[in-house]
Every structure is written in C-alpha cells, then in structure tokens.
Design an enzyme around this catalytic site. Structure first.
Site, PDB file in Angstrom:
ATOM      1  NE  ARG A 160      34.333  39.442  43.923  1.00  0.00           N
ATOM      2  CZ  ARG A 160      33.504  38.672  43.228  1.00  0.00           C
ATOM      3  NH1 ARG A 160      32.237  38.641  43.504  1.00  0.00           N
ATOM      4  NH2 ARG A 160      33.966  37.965  42.233  1.00  0.00           N
ATOM      5  NE  ARG A 193      26.775  42.053  43.227  1.00  0.00           N
ATOM      6  CZ  ARG A 193      26.708  40.910  42.557  1.00  0.00           C
ATOM      7  NH1 ARG A 193      25.769  40.741  41.652  1.00  0.00           N
ATOM      8  NH2 ARG A 193      27.561  39.939  42.794  1.00  0.00           N
ATOM      9  NE  ARG A 218      27.849  46.901  38.702  1.00  0.00           N
ATOM     10  CZ  ARG A 218      27.032  46.693  37.692  1.00  0.00           C
ATOM     11  NH1 ARG A 218      26.693  47.666  36.890  1.00  0.00           N
ATOM     12  NH2 ARG A 218      26.551  45.483  37.472  1.00  0.00           N
ATOM     13  CG  ASP A 274      36.252  40.456  37.549  1.00  0.00           C
ATOM     14  OD1 ASP A 274      35.459  40.341  38.498  1.00  0.00           O
ATOM     15  OD2 ASP A 274      36.541  39.507  36.792  1.00  0.00           O
ATOM     16  CE1 TYR A 278      34.205  32.642  35.384  1.00  0.00           C
ATOM     17  CE2 TYR A 278      36.332  32.720  36.487  1.00  0.00           C
ATOM     18  CZ  TYR A 278      34.954  32.738  36.540  1.00  0.00           C
ATOM     19  OH  TYR A 278      34.313  32.844  37.754  1.00  0.00           O
TER      20      TYR A 278
HETATM   21  O1  CP3 Z   1      36.514  44.256  46.821  1.00  0.00           O
HETATM   22  C1  CP3 Z   1      37.091  43.382  46.131  1.00  0.00           C
HETATM   23  O2  CP3 Z   1      37.302  42.240  46.569  1.00  0.00           O
HETATM   24  C2  CP3 Z   1      37.652  43.769  44.782  1.00  0.00           C
HETATM   25  C3  CP3 Z   1      37.004  43.483  43.641  1.00  0.00           C
HETATM   26  C4  CP3 Z   1      36.940  42.160  42.905  1.00  0.00           C
HETATM   27  C5  CP3 Z   1      35.957  41.931  41.911  1.00  0.00           C
HETATM   28  N1  CP3 Z   1      36.203  40.737  41.333  1.00  0.00           N
HETATM   29  C6  CP3 Z   1      34.891  42.881  41.523  1.00  0.00           C
HETATM   30  C7  CP3 Z   1      33.616  42.303  41.055  1.00  0.00           C
HETATM   31  C8  CP3 Z   1      37.753  41.039  42.952  1.00  0.00           C
HETATM   32  C9  CP3 Z   1      38.937  40.750  43.857  1.00  0.00           C
HETATM   33  C10 CP3 Z   1      37.280  40.139  41.960  1.00  0.00           C
HETATM   34  C11 CP3 Z   1      37.930  38.865  41.658  1.00  0.00           C
HETATM   35  C12 CP3 Z   1      37.164  37.818  40.962  1.00  0.00           C
HETATM   36  N2  CP3 Z   1      36.324  37.943  39.890  1.00  0.00           N
HETATM   37  C13 CP3 Z   1      37.269  36.437  41.254  1.00  0.00           C
HETATM   38  C14 CP3 Z   1      38.143  35.868  42.339  1.00  0.00           C
HETATM   39  C15 CP3 Z   1      37.540  36.065  43.666  1.00  0.00           C
HETATM   40  C16 CP3 Z   1      36.374  35.160  43.988  1.00  0.00           C
HETATM   41  O3  CP3 Z   1      35.308  35.682  44.267  1.00  0.00           O
HETATM   42  O4  CP3 Z   1      36.585  33.937  43.945  1.00  0.00           O
HETATM   43  C17 CP3 Z   1      36.427  35.738  40.380  1.00  0.00           C
HETATM   44  C18 CP3 Z   1      36.190  34.263  40.354  1.00  0.00           C
HETATM   45  C19 CP3 Z   1      35.849  36.703  39.508  1.00  0.00           C
HETATM   46  C20 CP3 Z   1      34.904  36.468  38.398  1.00  0.00           C
HETATM   47  C21 CP3 Z   1      33.628  37.168  38.674  1.00  0.00           C
HETATM   48  N3  CP3 Z   1      33.417  38.520  38.421  1.00  0.00           N
HETATM   49  C22 CP3 Z   1      32.463  36.671  39.303  1.00  0.00           C
HETATM   50  C23 CP3 Z   1      32.259  35.253  39.761  1.00  0.00           C
HETATM   51  C24 CP3 Z   1      31.554  37.742  39.414  1.00  0.00           C
HETATM   52  C25 CP3 Z   1      30.201  37.747  40.107  1.00  0.00           C
HETATM   53  C26 CP3 Z   1      29.021  37.716  39.229  1.00  0.00           C
HETATM   54  C27 CP3 Z   1      27.811  38.174  40.012  1.00  0.00           C
HETATM   55  O5  CP3 Z   1      27.218  39.156  39.588  1.00  0.00           O
HETATM   56  O6  CP3 Z   1      27.493  37.556  41.029  1.00  0.00           O
HETATM   57  C28 CP3 Z   1      32.170  38.876  38.850  1.00  0.00           C
HETATM   58  C29 CP3 Z   1      31.613  40.227  38.795  1.00  0.00           C
HETATM   59  C30 CP3 Z   1      32.143  41.136  39.849  1.00  0.00           C
HETATM   60  N4  CP3 Z   1      33.457  41.407  40.013  1.00  0.00           N
HETATM   61  C31 CP3 Z   1      31.399  41.879  40.807  1.00  0.00           C
HETATM   62  C32 CP3 Z   1      32.317  42.622  41.561  1.00  0.00           C
HETATM   63  C33 CP3 Z   1      32.039  43.612  42.673  1.00  0.00           C
HETATM   64  C34 CP3 Z   1      29.864  41.856  40.971  1.00  0.00           C
HETATM   65  C35 CP3 Z   1      29.284  42.748  40.352  1.00  0.00           C
HETATM   66  C36 CP3 Z   1      28.613  43.831  39.749  1.00  0.00           C
HETATM   67  O7  CP3 Z   1      28.729  44.978  40.255  1.00  0.00           O
HETATM   68  O8  CP3 Z   1      27.922  43.560  38.760  1.00  0.00           O
END
Ligand code: CP3
Length: 340
Positions: free
Chosen positions: A23, A27, A36, A72, A147
């Site tokens: 990540r 954010r 965003r 994602d 999920y």
């Molecule tokens: O920089 C990176 O690592 C690449 C981007 C990335 C995202 N999601 C973008 C994202 C990666 C590798 C993921 C994988 C992902 N998504 C996982 C596996 C990694 C982990 O964290 O365990 C999982 C479980 C998800 C599912 C998911 N998507 C979650 C739990 C969330 C967070 C919700 C939140 O708002 O806290 C997301 C949304 C998400 N995916 C964001 C990002 C940057 C956050 C959001 C946004 O901009 O709204």
C-alpha cells in the site's frame, strides 16, 4: 535499472537491502488524495493513465526499490461477473454474496485480455516509465472467497468457514475456480511486463495450519506451480500467518511475506533457508517519532540478517502515515549494513 529487489529474489547479494511498502500508493500521499478527490478508486484502477500515475507516485517520492501495480484484489472479480463496490473506510462490498454452488456456477472464468485489458495496458505504460521492477498481484483464493461469501469485510469469516467445513466439495470447487482465474490473471500480468508477482492471502490467518493445509494450500500451490515456468519471483503474503509460515514456504513461493507478529529470525526457523523473507515492521511504528522508527527498523534488519531479506511493513501503510517518515525509512534501510 535498480536491480536490488530482483537480485535478492534470485538469491544474489545486493548492494543494500531492498525496500518497498505494501500500500505504498494510497491515502498517505497527498498527490493520491488529490486524484481521489475527483475519481473513485475503481475509476483509478480502470483508467490506465491514472492507475500508472498512482503507481509511480510513491516511486518518485520515496525512492523505493520496487513498484506495485495500482489496482485492487477485487478488480478481476468484477470481470468475472461479480457486482461490487469499494466503500472508503470499509472495503469491498459484494452485491450478491455466494451462498451455495449456484453462486460458483455464476462466476465466469476470467479472460484477462477481455475482462481486464486496462490492467494489462497500465502495465505496458509503467514498464516504459519505471526504472525499478514492477510487481503484479492478485488476491489468493481464500481471501477472495471471504469477500465473495461474507459480502464484505468480516471479523470471524464465519459464513466462509461454514461452507468450508460443511460442504468441502463445494468449497474445493470454489478454490479451484478462483485459483484458475487468478493464475490466468497473473500470467497475463507477467506477459504484459510484470517482473514479480505477489499473492495477497490477507485473511488466511483466520485458519490454523491443519485447516490451511487441507482447504487452502492446494489452491495456492496450484497458482505457484502454474507460474513457475514464467521465471518471475513469486511472493505469498498473509496477516497473522505465524503458525502457517512453514506451510506457506511449502507452496512453492520464492518469497514469504511475514506480518509484524512474528520476528524474522523466528519466521526463518519456520520457513527454512530456501525462501526469501519479506517484512516486517509494524505499520503503526511509522506513526511514532523517528528515533523509535529507526530503532524498530534496525531490529527488523538485524533479525533479517542482512541477506535473503526484502524490507517491508508487516501489512499496508496506514493512511495517517507521514510520507516523510517513509522516505527516511527507505534511506535508513539502504544505508544499513550487517554488523554496522
Ligand atoms: O500500493 C499498493 O499497495 C497497491 C494498491 C492496492 C490496493 N488494494 C489499493 C487500494 C493493493 C495491493 C490492494 C490489495 C488489497 N485490497 C488487499 C490485499 C492487501 C491487504 O491490505 O491485505 C485487500 C484485502 C483489499 C481489499 C480492500 N480494498 C480493502 C481492505 C480496502 C480498504 C478500505 C479502506 O478504505 O480502508 C480497499 C480499498 C483500497 N484499495 C484502497 C487502496 C489505496 C483505499 C482506498 C481509497 O482510496 O478509497
């Protein structure tokens, strides 16, 4: 081309310990928040120029040794016919969760060139821009299944486990369908230019080793085996997987991601010497004053032993993290030497 990350994956001695952050895009970076403000996250994922830009942001600002494709884990599910959204602060929400075998029947096998061509296009743009290796990724079958079955984030994955224990044949079919589609997805990412792949099995730590070995490991192995011929390093990561590290090392992974709950020297006794370890500073440490970050990161490096180790956090960067701390951490890891 900065080759540190791939050198360690090959088992070579690099000039310094490589570092990247799970990540790293997202954010914590003001330039991400600015994009965003006008685009939702799935739009960023689906628009190659924007996804490429977001992938590049942390590489420019932090000087990390690898880029990770911005997308994602649920993006390919959408291309398999699953209606979903990503809710800020919550995570992925699935419109019609899978309850039984008919839900599996409704999953269309992923055809990456048709369903997620925008991801492959993003990879093409990135390879022209990047001077560090590009990591592609997919969600592992268990984590995706949580999920699909729970319909969203879950504290105990009870419905998922009810299907797993109660209808093992159906469960194995679901694992098989997801493994085949994610294998196709990862192969397409490699063909498009990704130089390593990471399988995120974020929620596998909900299982003990007996259950993981019986219900999940075969699907992870299937993906690892299927990627072996591609020659790119294969990373498997999950959270709370301390008890599973030995089994994960048996999956065929070249690199095993370790969360912050298991010190790397302890992790090493569980995985054996054949794999590279990746991790594992507690992401929350980065919210503390720099002297604390430096001391804790130094401890991670010492326990990693200065070889066969890729520095990372034990899970993703927390949104409140100051990017200046991440930058200092990158420089500190690069300057660190064993016994220094
Ligand atoms: O920089 C990176 O690592 C690449 C981007 C990335 C995202 N999601 C973008 C994202 C990666 C590798 C993921 C994988 C992902 N998504 C996982 C596996 C990694 C982990 O964290 O365990 C999982 C479980 C998800 C599912 C998911 N998507 C979650 C739990 C969330 C967070 C919700 C939140 O708002 O806290 C997301 C949304 C998400 N995916 C964001 C990002 C940057 C956050 C959001 C946004 O901009 O709204």
């Amino acid at each position: 081309m900065n080759d540190r990350f791939l050198a360690v994956c090959r088992g070579d001695a690099p000039d310094a310990t490589p570092i990247w952050f799970m990540r790293q895009a997202g954010r914590s970076l003001p330039e991400y928040r600015a994009l965003r403000a006008t685009h939702d996250i799935l739009t960023l994922c689906r628009t190659p120029e924007l996804a490429a830009e977001v992938t590049l942001q942390p590489v420019r600002r932090l000087g990390v040794d690898a880029a990770i494709l911005f997308s994602d884990i649920v993006v390919p599910l959408e291309a398999m016919g699953v209606a979903l959204k990503i809710v800020p602060g919550v995570g992925p929400i699935i419109e019609s969760p899978i309850a039984d075998e008919s839900g599996i029947d409704s999953l269309a096998p992923l055809s990456p060139e048709d369903g997620v061509s925008y991801v492959l296009e993003t990879i093409g743009i990135l390879r022209k821009e990047l001077d560090v290796p590009l990591i592609g990724f997919a969600g592992a079958p268990f984590t995706l299944a949580t999920y699909l079955i729970e319909g969203g984030p879950s504290k105990n994955q009870a419905r998922t486990k009810a299907l797993m224990y109660g209808a093992p044949k159906v469960w194995h079919r679901l694992m098989h369908v997801l493994a085949d589609s994610m294998l196709a997805y990862l192969r397409a990412q490699v063909s498009a230019g990704c130089q390593a792949i990471q399988l995120f099995d974020s929620w596998a730590g909900h299982l003990g080793p007996i259950e993981y070995g019986e219900f999940v490991l075969p699907a992870v192995k299937r993906i690892m085996d299927g990627l072996k011929a591609s020659g790119v390093p294969r990373i498997v990561f999950g959270v709370t997987t301390g008890e599973l590290l030995g089994l994960i090392a048996e999956s065929g992974a070249d690199v095993v991601g370790v969360d912050w709950r298991t010190p790397l020297d302890v992790a090493r006794t569980r995985t054996g010497e054949a794999v590279i370890l990746q991790g594992n500073l507690d992401p929350a440490v980065c919210l503390a004053p720099w002297e604390t970050v430096r001391a804790r990161a130094g401890d991670v490096l010492e326990r990693g032993g200065g070889r066969n180790h890729i520095f990372n956090l034990g899970h993703g960067v927390l949104p409140d993290t100051d990017p200046a701390t991440l930058k200092r951490l990158v420089d500190f890891v690069h300057d660190w030497r064993p016994d220094a």
